[in-house]
Design an enzyme around this catalytic site. Structure first.
Site, PDB file in Angstrom:
ATOM      1  N   ASP A  82       0.876  -1.605  -0.231  1.00  0.00           N
ATOM      2  CA  ASP A  82      -0.619  -0.280   0.188  1.00  0.00           C
ATOM      3  C   ASP A  82       0.866   1.400   0.422  1.00  0.00           C
ATOM      4  O   ASP A  82       0.519   2.213   0.914  1.00  0.00           O
ATOM      5  CB  ASP A  82      -0.764  -0.350   1.476  1.00  0.00           C
ATOM      6  CG  ASP A  82      -1.617  -1.118   1.336  1.00  0.00           C
ATOM      7  OD1 ASP A  82      -1.983  -1.594   0.134  1.00  0.00           O
ATOM      8  OD2 ASP A  82      -2.581  -1.446   2.199  1.00  0.00           O
ATOM      9  N   GLU A  97      -4.327  -0.882  -1.603  1.00  0.00           N
ATOM     10  CA  GLU A  97      -5.924  -0.676  -0.538  1.00  0.00           C
ATOM     11  C   GLU A  97      -7.026  -0.220  -1.746  1.00  0.00           C
ATOM     12  O   GLU A  97      -6.279   1.325  -1.665  1.00  0.00           O
ATOM     13  CB  GLU A  97      -5.436  -0.384   0.994  1.00  0.00           C
ATOM     14  CG  GLU A  97      -6.820  -0.707   1.184  1.00  0.00           C
ATOM     15  CD  GLU A  97      -7.121  -0.212   2.428  1.00  0.00           C
ATOM     16  OE1 GLU A  97      -6.150  -0.074   3.007  1.00  0.00           O
ATOM     17  OE2 GLU A  97      -8.522  -0.387   3.044  1.00  0.00           O
ATOM     18  N   LYS A 142      -6.790  -4.310  -3.604  1.00  0.00           N
ATOM     19  CA  LYS A 142      -7.155  -5.440  -2.103  1.00  0.00           C
ATOM     20  C   LYS A 142      -8.165  -4.430  -1.751  1.00  0.00           C
ATOM     21  O   LYS A 142      -7.603  -2.943  -1.124  1.00  0.00           O
ATOM     22  CB  LYS A 142      -6.386  -5.864  -1.110  1.00  0.00           C
ATOM     23  CG  LYS A 142      -5.527  -4.252  -0.671  1.00  0.00           C
ATOM     24  CD  LYS A 142      -4.389  -5.462   0.497  1.00  0.00           C
ATOM     25  CE  LYS A 142      -3.551  -4.595   0.863  1.00  0.00           C
ATOM     26  NZ  LYS A 142      -4.334  -3.667   2.201  1.00  0.00           N
ATOM     27  N   LYS A 155      -7.355  -5.627   4.581  1.00  0.00           N
ATOM     28  CA  LYS A 155      -6.305  -4.813   5.647  1.00  0.00           C
ATOM     29  C   LYS A 155      -5.326  -5.541   4.417  1.00  0.00           C
ATOM     30  O   LYS A 155      -3.913  -5.890   4.820  1.00  0.00           O
ATOM     31  CB  LYS A 155      -6.599  -4.669   6.541  1.00  0.00           C
ATOM     32  CG  LYS A 155      -7.699  -3.216   7.094  1.00  0.00           C
ATOM     33  CD  LYS A 155      -7.182  -2.142   6.423  1.00  0.00           C
ATOM     34  CE  LYS A 155      -8.290  -1.269   7.310  1.00  0.00           C
ATOM     35  NZ  LYS A 155      -8.177   0.180   6.266  1.00  0.00           N
ATOM     36  N   VAL A 204       2.879   0.110   4.096  1.00  0.00           N
ATOM     37  CA  VAL A 204       2.133   1.236   5.336  1.00  0.00           C
ATOM     38  C   VAL A 204       0.773   0.735   5.604  1.00  0.00           C
ATOM     39  O   VAL A 204       0.886  -0.072   4.625  1.00  0.00           O
ATOM     40  CB  VAL A 204       2.080   2.376   5.224  1.00  0.00           C
ATOM     41  CG1 VAL A 204       3.050   3.067   5.185  1.00  0.00           C
ATOM     42  CG2 VAL A 204       1.511   2.037   3.653  1.00  0.00           C
ATOM     43  N   THR A 205       0.195   0.359   6.585  1.00  0.00           N
ATOM     44  CA  THR A 205       0.797   1.524   8.052  1.00  0.00           C
ATOM     45  C   THR A 205       1.185  -0.106   8.797  1.00  0.00           C
ATOM     46  O   THR A 205       0.686  -1.015   9.087  1.00  0.00           O
ATOM     47  CB  THR A 205      -0.168   1.905   9.058  1.00  0.00           C
ATOM     48  OG1 THR A 205      -1.175   1.219   9.295  1.00  0.00           O
ATOM     49  CG2 THR A 205      -0.638   3.650   7.713  1.00  0.00           C
ATOM     50  N   CYS A 225      -2.518  -2.239   7.452  1.00  0.00           N
ATOM     51  CA  CYS A 225      -2.292  -3.914   6.312  1.00  0.00           C
ATOM     52  C   CYS A 225      -1.130  -4.539   6.935  1.00  0.00           C
ATOM     53  O   CYS A 225      -1.316  -5.352   6.305  1.00  0.00           O
ATOM     54  CB  CYS A 225      -2.159  -2.995   5.212  1.00  0.00           C
ATOM     55  SG  CYS A 225      -4.265  -2.180   4.805  1.00  0.00           S
ATOM     56  N   GLN A 255       7.870 -14.068  22.037  1.00  0.00           N
ATOM     57  CA  GLN A 255       7.271 -15.572  22.486  1.00  0.00           C
ATOM     58  C   GLN A 255       8.311 -16.396  20.454  1.00  0.00           C
ATOM     59  O   GLN A 255       7.736 -17.440  20.512  1.00  0.00           O
ATOM     60  CB  GLN A 255       5.920 -15.918  22.226  1.00  0.00           C
ATOM     61  CG  GLN A 255       4.865 -14.715  22.752  1.00  0.00           C
ATOM     62  CD  GLN A 255       3.665 -14.855  23.081  1.00  0.00           C
ATOM     63  OE1 GLN A 255       2.890 -16.123  22.872  1.00  0.00           O
ATOM     64  NE2 GLN A 255       2.919 -14.125  22.146  1.00  0.00           N
TER      65      GLN A 255
HETATM   66  N1  TIU Z   1      -2.872   0.209   4.482  1.00  0.00           N
HETATM   67  C1  TIU Z   1      -3.038   0.495   5.950  1.00  0.00           C
HETATM   68  O1  TIU Z   1      -2.527   0.241   6.533  1.00  0.00           O
HETATM   69  N2  TIU Z   1      -4.470   0.938   5.641  1.00  0.00           N
HETATM   70  C2  TIU Z   1      -4.781   1.921   6.588  1.00  0.00           C
HETATM   71  O2  TIU Z   1      -5.919   2.140   6.241  1.00  0.00           O
HETATM   72  N3  TIU Z   1      -4.742   2.273   6.998  1.00  0.00           N
HETATM   73  C3  TIU Z   1      -4.364   3.112   8.139  1.00  0.00           C
HETATM   74  O3  TIU Z   1      -3.350   3.253   8.894  1.00  0.00           O
HETATM   75  N4  TIU Z   1      -5.094   3.961   8.257  1.00  0.00           N
END
Ligand code: TIU
Length: 243
Positions: free
Chosen positions: A24, A72, A129, A132, A157-158, A162, A202
């Protein structure tokens, strides 16, 4: 098999069965005027990983290894967008609304496209996609199975949304995943930190984390050294004779 320094212990890099997964790296998440800003996020926190991912992409490409990109986004008719997702967080502008970079998080719009530094090149798999998780309602599983890929180097990210979701799902499907610490970012640095720790706690319950340099150094040593002949007649004591 070579390995790199990683947490919680060294990660074996099987170059015949590994891919770089870039999650993303879209304008909507990284640049002003997109989805993330509409949710009130501080974009400056997710920009450090961009040049790091660019370097990894270049190194994987040079080595001839697969680079996979996800984005996304939703269909223009919003048929794959749950209303709960559209309304969540009461954003100023919602998914599907017109923003400065086109319709927010809609496939094909400028905002949903990749930041130029991390854009795919011809021949690389690009997965659109709706969720997430990069495996949900996508062709990712088939692609990896067809190419016998069993290890994933994960960036993007993030970290706690995702990236973490995809790494957990990949782990449950049997993939060995290493998340690149400096190749992922969050709007909330403390969330990034705790996610990296949770994934590797773990005994690596979800997988590994590493620094990009460890991978870059290994790729450099594996793929830029001069080729050695498979068989050397002289050292094998079988010097050719001229009759
Ligand atoms: N790609 C992804 O992490 N989608 C999000 O919506 N991330 C947020 O942190 N909002």
């Amino acid at each position: 098999m070579p390995s790199i320094n990683a947490k919680p212990f060294p990660f074996h890099v099987d170059f015949d069965h590994i891919a770089l997964l870039c999650i993303d790296m879209q304008r909507d998440f990284c640049l002003p005027g997109g989805f993330a800003e509409s949710l009130g996020n501080d974009l400056s926190n997710v920009q450090a990983c961009i040049p790091v991912i660019a370097k990894l992409q270049a190194a994987f490409r040079k080595a001839g290894l697969p680079v996979i990109h996800t984005k996304e986004c939703h269909k223009p008719d919003l048929s794959d967008l749950p209303s709960a997702k559209r309304n969540r967080g009461n954003p100023k502008i919602k998914i599907g609304d017109m923003g400065p970079m086109g319709r927010i998080l809609i496939d094909g719009e400028v905002g949903s496209d990749f930041v130029p530094e991390n854009a795919p090149i011809e021949g690389e798999l690009v997965i659109s996609k709706p969720g997430k998780d990069a495996f949900y309602a996508t062709e990712l599983r088939d692609y990896l199975t067809t190419r016998l890929i069993s290890g994933l180097v994960i960036t993007g990210v993030t970290t706690e949304v995702c990236v973490q979701t995809t790494m957990r799902v990949a782990n449950d499907r049997g993939y060995d995943c290493v998340l690149v610490e400096d190749g992922t970012d969050s709007y909330f640095p403390e969330f990034k930190d705790v996610t990296l720790r949770a994934l590797t706690a773990q005994g690596g319950i979800v997988g590994w984390t590493c620094q990009s340099q460890a991978l870059l150094d290994l790729l450099e040593s594996e793929y830029s050294s001069p080729a050695t002949p498979d068989f050397n007649l002289q050292s094998a004591g079988m010097e050719a004779t001229v009759s």
